[in-house]
Scaffold this motif. Sequence first.
Motif, mmCIF file in Angstrom:
data_model
loop_
_atom_site.group_PDB
_atom_site.id
_atom_site.type_symbol
_atom_site.label_atom_id
_atom_site.label_comp_id
_atom_site.label_asym_id
_atom_site.label_seq_id
_atom_site.Cartn_x
_atom_site.Cartn_y
_atom_site.Cartn_z
ATOM 1 N N ALA A 1 0.849 -1.192 0.000
ATOM 2 C CA ALA A 1 0.000 0.000 0.000
ATOM 3 C C ALA A 1 0.884 1.241 0.000
ATOM 4 O O ALA A 1 1.759 1.386 0.863
ATOM 5 N N ALA A 2 0.627 2.119 -0.950
ATOM 6 C CA ALA A 2 1.402 3.355 -1.083
ATOM 7 C C ALA A 2 0.608 4.537 -0.546
ATOM 8 O O ALA A 2 -0.604 4.604 -0.709
ATOM 9 N N SER A 3 1.320 5.461 0.070
ATOM 10 C CA SER A 3 0.701 6.689 0.548
ATOM 11 C C SER A 3 1.703 7.825 0.411
ATOM 12 O O SER A 3 2.869 7.604 0.105
ATOM 13 N N GLY A 4 1.229 9.032 0.643
ATOM 14 C CA GLY A 4 2.107 10.193 0.489
ATOM 15 C C GLY A 4 1.987 10.769 -0.906
ATOM 16 O O GLY A 4 0.889 10.900 -1.436
ATOM 17 N N SER A 5 3.108 11.055 -1.530
ATOM 18 C CA SER A 5 3.119 11.688 -2.852
ATOM 19 C C SER A 5 2.934 10.662 -3.968
ATOM 20 O O SER A 5 3.779 10.510 -4.855
ATOM 21 N N ILE A 6 1.821 9.967 -3.936
ATOM 22 C CA ILE A 6 1.590 8.871 -4.883
ATOM 23 C C ILE A 6 1.442 9.372 -6.307
ATOM 24 O O ILE A 6 1.693 8.634 -7.260
ATOM 25 N N PHE A 7 1.070 10.633 -6.478
ATOM 26 C CA PHE A 7 0.908 11.182 -7.824
ATOM 27 C C PHE A 7 2.239 11.236 -8.561
ATOM 28 O O PHE A 7 2.284 11.308 -9.786
ATOM 29 N N SER A 8 3.339 11.204 -7.804
ATOM 30 C CA SER A 8 4.671 11.328 -8.401
ATOM 31 C C SER A 8 5.283 9.988 -8.792
ATOM 32 O O SER A 8 6.367 9.943 -9.364
ATOM 33 N N ILE A 9 4.578 8.891 -8.504
ATOM 34 C CA ILE A 9 5.136 7.564 -8.779
ATOM 35 C C ILE A 9 5.075 7.249 -10.270
ATOM 36 O O ILE A 9 4.024 7.351 -10.896
ATOM 37 N N ASN A 10 6.215 6.865 -10.832
ATOM 38 C CA ASN A 10 6.287 6.470 -12.236
ATOM 39 C C ASN A 10 6.124 4.964 -12.413
ATOM 40 O O ASN A 10 5.530 4.506 -13.388
ATOM 41 N N ALA A 11 6.690 4.220 -11.497
ATOM 42 C CA ALA A 11 6.627 2.766 -11.580
ATOM 43 C C ALA A 11 6.782 2.197 -10.178
ATOM 44 O O ALA A 11 7.292 2.857 -9.272
ATOM 45 N N MET A 12 6.321 0.958 -10.028
ATOM 46 C CA MET A 12 6.479 0.259 -8.766
ATOM 47 C C MET A 12 6.982 -1.145 -9.039
ATOM 48 O O MET A 12 6.898 -1.644 -10.168
ATOM 49 N N GLY A 13 7.506 -1.758 -8.013
ATOM 50 C CA GLY A 13 8.023 -3.101 -8.217
ATOM 51 C C GLY A 13 8.276 -3.816 -6.906
ATOM 52 O O GLY A 13 8.006 -3.283 -5.823
ATOM 53 N N TRP A 14 8.765 -5.029 -7.053
ATOM 54 C CA TRP A 14 9.136 -5.865 -5.911
ATOM 55 C C TRP A 14 10.568 -6.341 -6.080
ATOM 56 O O TRP A 14 10.954 -6.814 -7.155
ATOM 57 N N GLY A 15 11.317 -6.212 -5.024
ATOM 58 C CA GLY A 15 12.653 -6.779 -4.982
ATOM 59 C C GLY A 15 12.714 -7.785 -3.847
ATOM 60 O O GLY A 15 11.808 -7.855 -3.012
ATOM 61 N N ARG A 16 13.755 -8.594 -3.836
ATOM 62 C CA ARG A 16 13.910 -9.535 -2.729
ATOM 63 C C ARG A 16 15.385 -9.705 -2.410
ATOM 64 O O ARG A 16 16.253 -9.539 -3.258
ATOM 65 N N ARG A 17 15.631 -10.026 -1.156
ATOM 66 C CA ARG A 17 16.986 -10.348 -0.710
ATOM 67 C C ARG A 17 16.951 -11.741 -0.117
ATOM 68 O O ARG A 17 16.362 -11.954 0.947
ATOM 69 N N ALA A 18 17.567 -12.677 -0.825
ATOM 70 C CA ALA A 18 17.669 -14.036 -0.319
ATOM 71 C C ALA A 18 18.817 -14.102 0.676
ATOM 72 O O ALA A 18 19.738 -13.284 0.622
ATOM 73 N N PRO A 19 18.787 -15.073 1.576
ATOM 74 C CA PRO A 19 19.875 -15.197 2.558
ATOM 75 C C PRO A 19 21.240 -15.302 1.899
ATOM 76 O O PRO A 19 21.454 -16.130 1.023
ATOM 77 N N GLY A 20 22.162 -14.440 2.286
ATOM 78 C CA GLY A 20 23.510 -14.481 1.759
ATOM 79 C C GLY A 20 23.686 -13.927 0.371
ATOM 80 O O GLY A 20 24.753 -14.052 -0.219
ATOM 81 N N LYS A 21 22.632 -13.320 -0.171
ATOM 82 C CA LYS A 21 22.705 -12.806 -1.532
ATOM 83 C C LYS A 21 22.356 -11.324 -1.561
ATOM 84 O O LYS A 21 21.777 -10.792 -0.626
ATOM 85 N N TYR B 1 10.702 -6.724 -0.780
ATOM 86 C CA TYR B 1 10.553 -5.290 -0.579
ATOM 87 C C TYR B 1 9.754 -4.665 -1.715
ATOM 88 O O TYR B 1 9.995 -4.963 -2.884
ATOM 89 N N CYS B 2 8.856 -3.804 -1.352
ATOM 90 C CA CYS B 2 8.129 -3.014 -2.338
ATOM 91 C C CYS B 2 8.960 -1.784 -2.677
ATOM 92 O O CYS B 2 9.608 -1.204 -1.795
ATOM 93 N N GLN B 3 8.948 -1.395 -3.953
ATOM 94 C CA GLN B 3 9.692 -0.224 -4.396
ATOM 95 C C GLN B 3 8.788 0.687 -5.194
ATOM 96 O O GLN B 3 7.893 0.230 -5.910
ATOM 97 N N ALA B 4 9.040 1.989 -5.089
ATOM 98 C CA ALA B 4 8.320 2.971 -5.894
ATOM 99 C C ALA B 4 9.332 3.997 -6.398
ATOM 100 O O ALA B 4 10.109 4.532 -5.617
ATOM 101 N N TRP B 5 9.281 4.221 -7.713
ATOM 102 C CA TRP B 5 10.201 5.164 -8.331
ATOM 103 C C TRP B 5 9.463 6.442 -8.706
ATOM 104 O O TRP B 5 8.398 6.395 -9.329
ATOM 105 N N THR B 6 10.046 7.566 -8.332
ATOM 106 C CA THR B 6 9.594 8.855 -8.805
ATOM 107 C C THR B 6 10.731 9.458 -9.618
ATOM 108 O O THR B 6 11.795 8.865 -9.742
ATOM 109 N N SER B 7 10.518 10.647 -10.137
ATOM 110 C CA SER B 7 11.572 11.307 -10.906
ATOM 111 C C SER B 7 12.728 11.735 -10.011
ATOM 112 O O SER B 7 13.823 12.020 -10.500
ATOM 113 N N ARG B 8 12.493 11.740 -8.710
ATOM 114 C CA ARG B 8 13.518 12.237 -7.783
ATOM 115 C C ARG B 8 14.098 11.170 -6.879
ATOM 116 O O ARG B 8 15.180 11.370 -6.325
#
Length: 115
Positions: free
Chosen positions: A23-43, A94-101
């Motif tokens: 769930a995203a909140s805040g300056s959501i109008f500025s989001i260009n793209a969203m995604g999911w990343g993950r960190r596996a143990p030791g990686k 992890y959820c990620q959201a990219w803006t221009s900044r």
Amino acid sequence: QVQLVESGGGLVQTGGSLRLSCAASGSIFSINAMGWGRRAPGKQRELVATITSEGSTSYVDSVKGRFTISRDNAKNTVYLQMNSLKPEDTGVYYCQAWTSRSTNWGQGTQVTVSS
């Protein structure tokens, strides 16, 4: 600023399914793209799936055909449907959201796939 809150992680057996939500909140109008990343143990953290504001999606090869990213703009929420889970899918997602900044991250949710 964009705030992201993930949910839906847990413990599942090999071959099982989970759906993660972000769930995203805040300056959501500025989001260009969203995604999911993950960190596996030791990686290092890897980007698993992305979705643009136009709805275009992309996936890392290891999850193609098993994971689906989607978004509900009315709810400002992005989902990751994970099917046919494998032990190597274990990690913190992890959820990620990219803006221009900036790139914004959530706090992460643990996914554990038992063999």
